[in-house]
Design an enzyme around this catalytic site. Sequence first.
Site, PDB file in Angstrom:
ATOM      1  N   LYS A 219      43.774   7.350  14.388  1.00  0.00           N
ATOM      2  CA  LYS A 219      44.308   8.657  14.782  1.00  0.00           C
ATOM      3  C   LYS A 219      44.714   9.493  13.571  1.00  0.00           C
ATOM      4  O   LYS A 219      44.376  10.679  13.468  1.00  0.00           O
ATOM      5  CB  LYS A 219      45.501   8.454  15.717  1.00  0.00           C
ATOM      6  CG  LYS A 219      46.273   9.719  16.048  1.00  0.00           C
ATOM      7  CD  LYS A 219      45.444  10.680  16.881  1.00  0.00           C
ATOM      8  CE  LYS A 219      46.207  11.970  17.116  1.00  0.00           C
ATOM      9  NZ  LYS A 219      47.519  11.781  17.724  1.00  0.00           N
ATOM     10  N   ASP A 238      45.193  10.815  21.387  1.00  0.00           N
ATOM     11  CA  ASP A 238      46.444  10.191  21.789  1.00  0.00           C
ATOM     12  C   ASP A 238      46.478  10.151  23.312  1.00  0.00           C
ATOM     13  O   ASP A 238      45.475  10.440  23.977  1.00  0.00           O
ATOM     14  CB  ASP A 238      47.654  10.914  21.199  1.00  0.00           C
ATOM     15  CG  ASP A 238      47.759  12.360  21.661  1.00  0.00           C
ATOM     16  OD1 ASP A 238      47.015  12.773  22.583  1.00  0.00           O
ATOM     17  OD2 ASP A 238      48.587  13.099  21.099  1.00  0.00           O
ATOM     18  N   GLN A 282      39.037  20.451  21.143  1.00  0.00           N
ATOM     19  CA  GLN A 282      40.054  19.518  21.616  1.00  0.00           C
ATOM     20  C   GLN A 282      41.452  20.023  21.261  1.00  0.00           C
ATOM     21  O   GLN A 282      42.397  19.879  22.047  1.00  0.00           O
ATOM     22  CB  GLN A 282      39.807  18.132  21.019  1.00  0.00           C
ATOM     23  CG  GLN A 282      40.920  17.121  21.216  1.00  0.00           C
ATOM     24  CD  GLN A 282      41.893  17.120  20.042  1.00  0.00           C
ATOM     25  OE1 GLN A 282      41.511  17.331  18.899  1.00  0.00           O
ATOM     26  NE2 GLN A 282      43.152  16.885  20.327  1.00  0.00           N
TER      27      GLN A 282
END
Length: 309
Positions: A219, A238, A282
């Site tokens: 991440k 996430d 996103q």
Amino acid sequence: QSIPLRCKAELSLEITLNAGQAFRWKKNDDNAWVGAIGNRLYILKESDTALLYCTQSQSPGDRETLEDYFRLSVSCSDLYREWGLSDPNFRAKVVGVEGLRLLRQDPGEALIAFICSSNNNVTRISAMLNRMCERFGTPLGDAGGVVHYAFPALEVLAEKKVEATLRGLGFGYRAGYVQQTAHMITEELGGEVWLQGLRSAPYETARSELQRLPGVGPKVADCVCLMGLDKLEAVPVDTHVLRIAERDYGLNNGGRGVSGNHYRRVGDMFHSVFGSTAGWAQAVLFAAELKRSASGRGEGGARRKRGVV
């Protein structure tokens, strides 16, 4: 001074600087945004047709710096239109979050900031980074009674004593990651030149290289790739992004979270819909999710958080 914008939908400072990308911009009593880019302090506002800016001392490079930081050579409204035409869900969900620009941040600052985002929230991340900059950064000037600082160089953060100091500033276990990562880059990998060089490396290579560093998992690596290394296809995942993928795009993850191969499946889904700019798209959907939550319409109360999965 000002930089012309084609229309209001090209930039919203409120949305862009509140989207979990950068953590040290502050809104003052005049509704202007104050923050540092490199070693320069900027005060920003936008109108329907321009980005307005001022500094304490003019420099011929200021306009170029801001154009680069906000990626103003790319039409934000054209991207939204393109994503909306290919995806009705995007078109429906992003009403009210127009003008989110993906920031082009310094790779070193992005790296350290997102290491600090581990299991954290935006308010606390901002406070931690501001304390670190006040302790180790160079003062850039006073704006509205608040002194602003440059982000510390990796060479400064690489010193062994930094870890103990950061622990005293409330960084917890992240203090070791910050110091060890800075030390590894400056002493073993070639310093800022190595990190800047990842901008020209393929996405998978840059992502893999970053994960060699202490405190950098998938991440954090994707956050740095997206916001510091020009990898617009990188999709940081996430639990909130997973929720979007499952609820709005029908991804069946079997309740298995976002670790391992399941993390990659979520990113692949966004790539299949949005292609080479999946990371930017996103980020817009993430901002829309935060807005839904803040207005009481979201599910599960999304927090403004960019933590390691």
